[in-house]
Design an enzyme around this catalytic site. Sequence first.
Site, PDB file in Angstrom:
ATOM      1  CG  ASP A 161      -1.704  -1.082   1.514  1.00 42.98           C
ATOM      2  OD1 ASP A 161      -2.040  -1.759   0.538  1.00 42.98           O
ATOM      3  OD2 ASP A 161      -2.051  -1.317   2.695  1.00 42.98           O
TER       4      ASP A 161
HETATM    5  N1  URA Z   1      -1.065  -5.682   4.390  1.00 42.77           N
HETATM    6  C1  URA Z   1      -1.486  -4.411   4.322  1.00 42.77           C
HETATM    7  O1  URA Z   1      -2.444  -4.041   4.993  1.00 42.77           O
HETATM    8  N2  URA Z   1      -0.844  -3.565   3.491  1.00 42.77           N
HETATM    9  C2  URA Z   1       0.222  -3.922   2.746  1.00 42.77           C
HETATM   10  O2  URA Z   1       0.777  -3.093   2.020  1.00 42.77           O
HETATM   11  C3  URA Z   1       0.649  -5.244   2.841  1.00 42.77           C
HETATM   12  C4  URA Z   1      -0.006  -6.109   3.670  1.00 42.77           C
END
Ligand code: URA
Length: 228
Positions: free
Chosen positions: A104
Amino acid sequence: MRRLDQLLSSLGYCSRKEAQALCDEGRVLVGGQVLDDASRRVDPAQVKLDEQPLEFPDGLLIMLHKPVGLVCSHDAKEGPRVYDLLPERWQQRDPKVTSIGRLDKDTSGLLLFTDQGALVQRLTSPRHHVDKVYVATLDREPTPAMSEAFAGGLELVEGNERVKTLPAVLRSLGDRRAEVTLREGKYHQVRRMFTAVGAQVTALERTRFGEWSLGDLPPGEWRALPLT
Ligand code: URA
């Protein structure tokens, strides 16, 4: 052995036409000898352009320490991209250099990139269950009940469906921090799993992906890995 003009264009150095111009200018050496014909077949390991060996002629695998605030997208309209931290030439490579899975925008840590499609498949396929380790900072202390819930699998809502997560390991690191090991990669999975047990993630970093650990690689920097 590959045609020099195809080789240079597939590695993002120039177009196939421009490869002949580089040869005409005497900038291409093969085994120490100037090459004057860009259509000649060459051993990529023997080629030097402007006295430098070619970059990753047999394919590349690198790890980046992704900082927060960058998106794992090729599309610049979605905001500052992780690809902007990599050498610009790589965006011209064919096969294309892509991230192996995504993080993310608000997540930092270990992100792999490669031009090897089979490797992407192997490391992201739900069938292969590659371990991914995250360190999450929470708005409260992680509890044994949370660890049990993670180990047992949690129900997450996806569209109109409820999907169950695979068993995951949650280990308290103290100071409202927890280490989470997942064997799958659903959208926002770590954040959603904590939400499901009543906690909020305030920071998230991936420290390991399969056999590769982030170690002391500084944020924003990358390093090459041996192709497996
Ligand atoms: N879990 C999440 O919430 N975000 C990520 O980027 C990776 C795993």
